[in-house]
Design a protein around this motif. Structure first.
Motif, PDB file in Angstrom:
ATOM      1  N   THR A  73     167.658  61.579  78.532  1.00  0.00           N
ATOM      2  CA  THR A  73     166.779  62.727  78.326  1.00  0.00           C
ATOM      3  C   THR A  73     165.919  62.584  77.076  1.00  0.00           C
ATOM      4  O   THR A  73     164.906  63.277  76.943  1.00  0.00           O
ATOM      5  CB  THR A  73     167.586  64.033  78.238  1.00  0.00           C
ATOM      6  OG1 THR A  73     168.533  63.940  77.175  1.00  0.00           O
ATOM      7  CG2 THR A  73     168.318  64.301  79.540  1.00  0.00           C
ATOM      8  N   ALA A  74     166.300  61.700  76.174  1.00  0.00           N
ATOM      9  CA  ALA A  74     165.452  61.469  75.003  1.00  0.00           C
ATOM     10  C   ALA A  74     164.103  60.899  75.403  1.00  0.00           C
ATOM     11  O   ALA A  74     163.094  61.138  74.737  1.00  0.00           O
ATOM     12  CB  ALA A  74     166.150  60.515  74.030  1.00  0.00           C
ATOM     13  N   MET A  75     164.084  60.118  76.497  1.00  0.00           N
ATOM     14  CA  MET A  75     162.830  59.559  76.977  1.00  0.00           C
ATOM     15  C   MET A  75     162.089  60.532  77.888  1.00  0.00           C
ATOM     16  O   MET A  75     160.877  60.693  77.772  1.00  0.00           O
ATOM     17  CB  MET A  75     163.083  58.225  77.684  1.00  0.00           C
ATOM     18  CG  MET A  75     163.093  57.038  76.744  1.00  0.00           C
ATOM     19  SD  MET A  75     164.320  57.137  75.403  1.00  0.00           S
ATOM     20  CE  MET A  75     165.858  56.937  76.301  1.00  0.00           C
ATOM     21  N   TRP A  76     162.803  61.182  78.796  1.00  0.00           N
ATOM     22  CA  TRP A  76     162.126  62.167  79.639  1.00  0.00           C
ATOM     23  C   TRP A  76     161.514  63.271  78.770  1.00  0.00           C
ATOM     24  O   TRP A  76     160.455  63.816  79.070  1.00  0.00           O
ATOM     25  CB  TRP A  76     163.091  62.804  80.646  1.00  0.00           C
ATOM     26  CG  TRP A  76     163.758  61.841  81.584  1.00  0.00           C
ATOM     27  CD1 TRP A  76     165.096  61.735  81.827  1.00  0.00           C
ATOM     28  CD2 TRP A  76     163.137  60.850  82.416  1.00  0.00           C
ATOM     29  NE1 TRP A  76     165.342  60.738  82.744  1.00  0.00           N
ATOM     30  CE2 TRP A  76     164.163  60.178  83.122  1.00  0.00           C
ATOM     31  CE3 TRP A  76     161.818  60.442  82.619  1.00  0.00           C
ATOM     32  CZ2 TRP A  76     163.905  59.141  84.015  1.00  0.00           C
ATOM     33  CZ3 TRP A  76     161.564  59.406  83.514  1.00  0.00           C
ATOM     34  CH2 TRP A  76     162.604  58.778  84.205  1.00  0.00           C
ATOM     35  N   ASN A  77     162.196  63.615  77.690  1.00  0.00           N
ATOM     36  CA  ASN A  77     161.686  64.629  76.764  1.00  0.00           C
ATOM     37  C   ASN A  77     161.054  63.975  75.541  1.00  0.00           C
ATOM     38  O   ASN A  77     161.269  64.415  74.405  1.00  0.00           O
ATOM     39  CB  ASN A  77     162.829  65.558  76.335  1.00  0.00           C
ATOM     40  CG  ASN A  77     163.219  66.529  77.421  1.00  0.00           C
ATOM     41  OD1 ASN A  77     162.547  67.520  77.674  1.00  0.00           O
ATOM     42  ND2 ASN A  77     164.316  66.230  78.092  1.00  0.00           N
ATOM     43  N   LEU A  81     160.586  66.384  70.678  1.00  0.00           N
ATOM     44  CA  LEU A  81     161.388  66.045  69.504  1.00  0.00           C
ATOM     45  C   LEU A  81     160.875  66.872  68.318  1.00  0.00           C
ATOM     46  O   LEU A  81     159.951  66.477  67.620  1.00  0.00           O
ATOM     47  CB  LEU A  81     161.298  64.541  69.211  1.00  0.00           C
ATOM     48  CG  LEU A  81     162.458  63.894  68.457  1.00  0.00           C
ATOM     49  CD1 LEU A  81     162.309  62.372  68.463  1.00  0.00           C
ATOM     50  CD2 LEU A  81     162.604  64.390  67.037  1.00  0.00           C
ATOM     51  N   TYR A  82     161.481  68.041  68.114  1.00  0.00           N
ATOM     52  CA  TYR A  82     161.017  68.940  67.071  1.00  0.00           C
ATOM     53  C   TYR A  82     162.196  69.712  66.478  1.00  0.00           C
ATOM     54  O   TYR A  82     163.291  69.763  67.041  1.00  0.00           O
ATOM     55  CB  TYR A  82     159.968  69.911  67.607  1.00  0.00           C
ATOM     56  CG  TYR A  82     160.481  70.881  68.660  1.00  0.00           C
ATOM     57  CD1 TYR A  82     161.017  72.113  68.293  1.00  0.00           C
ATOM     58  CD2 TYR A  82     160.418  70.562  70.015  1.00  0.00           C
ATOM     59  CE1 TYR A  82     161.492  72.998  69.248  1.00  0.00           C
ATOM     60  CE2 TYR A  82     160.886  71.435  70.971  1.00  0.00           C
ATOM     61  CZ  TYR A  82     161.427  72.652  70.589  1.00  0.00           C
ATOM     62  OH  TYR A  82     161.904  73.519  71.537  1.00  0.00           O
ATOM     63  N   ARG A  83     161.950  70.324  65.342  1.00  0.00           N
ATOM     64  CA  ARG A  83     162.898  71.250  64.732  1.00  0.00           C
ATOM     65  C   ARG A  83     162.180  72.567  64.471  1.00  0.00           C
ATOM     66  O   ARG A  83     160.975  72.596  64.222  1.00  0.00           O
ATOM     67  CB  ARG A  83     163.441  70.722  63.399  1.00  0.00           C
ATOM     68  CG  ARG A  83     164.313  69.499  63.511  1.00  0.00           C
ATOM     69  CD  ARG A  83     164.977  69.196  62.173  1.00  0.00           C
ATOM     70  NE  ARG A  83     165.987  70.180  61.852  1.00  0.00           N
ATOM     71  CZ  ARG A  83     167.271  70.074  62.219  1.00  0.00           C
ATOM     72  NH1 ARG A  83     167.675  69.007  62.908  1.00  0.00           N
ATOM     73  NH2 ARG A  83     168.142  71.006  61.902  1.00  0.00           N
ATOM     74  N   GLU A  84     162.933  73.646  64.480  1.00  0.00           N
ATOM     75  CA  GLU A  84     162.390  74.957  64.170  1.00  0.00           C
ATOM     76  C   GLU A  84     162.882  75.419  62.792  1.00  0.00           C
ATOM     77  O   GLU A  84     163.939  75.007  62.317  1.00  0.00           O
ATOM     78  CB  GLU A  84     162.788  75.974  65.238  1.00  0.00           C
ATOM     79  CG  GLU A  84     162.191  75.654  66.607  1.00  0.00           C
ATOM     80  CD  GLU A  84     162.569  76.679  67.657  1.00  0.00           C
ATOM     81  OE1 GLU A  84     163.610  77.352  67.481  1.00  0.00           O
ATOM     82  OE2 GLU A  84     161.828  76.804  68.653  1.00  0.00           O
ATOM     83  N   LEU A  99     165.702  60.217  60.246  1.00  0.00           N
ATOM     84  CA  LEU A  99     164.324  60.686  60.311  1.00  0.00           C
ATOM     85  C   LEU A  99     163.751  60.594  61.717  1.00  0.00           C
ATOM     86  O   LEU A  99     162.977  61.456  62.146  1.00  0.00           O
ATOM     87  CB  LEU A  99     163.447  59.901  59.334  1.00  0.00           C
ATOM     88  CG  LEU A  99     163.406  60.420  57.887  1.00  0.00           C
ATOM     89  CD1 LEU A  99     164.764  60.261  57.203  1.00  0.00           C
ATOM     90  CD2 LEU A  99     162.337  59.691  57.092  1.00  0.00           C
ATOM     91  N   CYS A 100     164.098  59.530  62.440  1.00  0.00           N
ATOM     92  CA  CYS A 100     163.503  59.324  63.767  1.00  0.00           C
ATOM     93  C   CYS A 100     164.029  60.325  64.787  1.00  0.00           C
ATOM     94  O   CYS A 100     163.354  60.605  65.786  1.00  0.00           O
ATOM     95  CB  CYS A 100     163.750  57.891  64.239  1.00  0.00           C
ATOM     96  SG  CYS A 100     162.989  56.635  63.183  1.00  0.00           S
ATOM     97  N   SER A 101     165.218  60.869  64.558  1.00  0.00           N
ATOM     98  CA  SER A 101     165.782  61.878  65.455  1.00  0.00           C
ATOM     99  C   SER A 101     165.578  63.286  64.929  1.00  0.00           C
ATOM    100  O   SER A 101     166.115  64.241  65.497  1.00  0.00           O
ATOM    101  CB  SER A 101     167.286  61.634  65.654  1.00  0.00           C
ATOM    102  OG  SER A 101     167.995  61.871  64.443  1.00  0.00           O
ATOM    103  N   ALA A 102     164.815  63.432  63.844  1.00  0.00           N
ATOM    104  CA  ALA A 102     164.587  64.731  63.205  1.00  0.00           C
ATOM    105  C   ALA A 102     165.903  65.396  62.827  1.00  0.00           C
ATOM    106  O   ALA A 102     166.126  66.583  63.081  1.00  0.00           O
ATOM    107  CB  ALA A 102     163.745  65.645  64.090  1.00  0.00           C
ATOM    108  N   GLY A 103     166.790  64.608  62.217  1.00  0.00           N
ATOM    109  CA  GLY A 103     168.065  65.160  61.788  1.00  0.00           C
ATOM    110  C   GLY A 103     168.981  65.498  62.944  1.00  0.00           C
ATOM    111  O   GLY A 103     169.718  66.492  62.906  1.00  0.00           O
ATOM    112  N   GLY A 107     171.408  67.898  68.982  1.00  0.00           N
ATOM    113  CA  GLY A 107     172.670  67.163  68.983  1.00  0.00           C
ATOM    114  C   GLY A 107     172.427  65.672  68.870  1.00  0.00           C
ATOM    115  O   GLY A 107     171.650  65.233  68.033  1.00  0.00           O
ATOM    116  N   ASP A 108     173.056  64.900  69.761  1.00  0.00           N
ATOM    117  CA  ASP A 108     172.901  63.443  69.716  1.00  0.00           C
ATOM    118  C   ASP A 108     171.814  62.934  70.653  1.00  0.00           C
ATOM    119  O   ASP A 108     171.683  61.731  70.848  1.00  0.00           O
ATOM    120  CB  ASP A 108     174.232  62.753  70.068  1.00  0.00           C
ATOM    121  CG  ASP A 108     175.255  62.892  68.953  1.00  0.00           C
ATOM    122  OD1 ASP A 108     174.833  63.039  67.790  1.00  0.00           O
ATOM    123  OD2 ASP A 108     176.460  62.860  69.249  1.00  0.00           O
TER     124      ASP A 108
END
Length: 229
Positions: A73-77, A81-84, A99-103, A107-108
């Motif tokens: 799902t990391a690729m489909w989505n 990849l954002y944080r609020e 940094l690449c996973s935005a913290g 989750g994972d």
């Protein structure tokens, strides 16, 4: 060269997988990412989304392989990849090495993007253009582009804040500002940002921070590049 998804319908191994991928892309369709040089997950989706179960990926594109195995799902989505509620305090919200996973947002889900290695890298000059795609015309309070300092090794070192140098800042961008894109899967506007990154040779990481103007929602992306020499 492997066929890309850019301008045709998604092809997957089974009807069930097709349904899943359609749902995943649809839920994130109001967002965006760096598309040139492509973010790690957008690049993996672009190169392998039509054949993501192929064993060839393990040898031809091993970093994408480990990412697909960790969480498809990391690729489909790729555009989600954002944080609020970061409120501009990016370093407090995102630890070094994530940094690449935005913290580890979500989750994972995006954790595999933090893994150092020989990610597929785009060849660029020291003056180049970064293109960020805004699918839903969010606009931006700013888009900031960073490039890693000379001496950082993305093959062996997790990315930290001290590895980055700010090389561009767009400031305010009105909703809808940019080049219209009408081809699947973009269907929004693309924003071209000129970057000057002197003194770099070899492999580096381009890091994007995009603060959307409609809400306290910030998008992040790692893209891999190779400078001459």
């Amino acid at each position: 060269m492997r066929r890309r998804l850019g301008r045709r319908a998604l092809v997957v191994a089974s009807a069930a997988t097709l349904l899943l991928s359609t749902v995943m892309v649809g839920t994130a369709s109001a967002h965006g990412s760096t598309i040139d040089p492509p973010s790690r997950n957008y690049g993996c989706w672009e190169r392998w989304g039509s054949d993501f179960q192929s064993p060839d990926m393990a040898t031809e594109d091993p970093m994408c392989w480990q990412a697909w195995q960790a969480d498809t799902t990391a690729m489909w989505n790729w555009n989600g990849l954002y944080r609020e509620h970061v409120a501009g305090n990016h370093q407090a919200a995102i630890p070094d090495g994530q940094l690449c996973s935005a913290g580890r947002t979500g989750g994972d889900r995006y954790a595999a993007l933090d893994v150092p290695g020989e990610w597929h890298a785009t060849e660029v000059d020291n003056d180049f253009t970064v293109t960020v795609h805004d699918q839903a015309h969010h606009g931006a309070d700013y888009i900031r582009i960073y490039v890693t300092e000379q001496g950082y090794d993305p093959v062996t070192e997790p990315l930290g804040w001290d590895d980055l140098e700010l090389v561009a800042d767009t400031g305010l961008l009105a909703p809808g500002e940019g080049r219209p894109e009408n081809s699947y899967p973009l269907n929004g506007v693309s924003i071209d940002i000129d970057v000057h990154a002197p003194g770099r040779t070899g492999r580096h990481v381009v890091y994007m921070i995009w603060k959307a103007s409609h809400y306290d929602q910030t998008f992040y992306a790692c893209s891999d590049v190779v400078f001459p020499g």
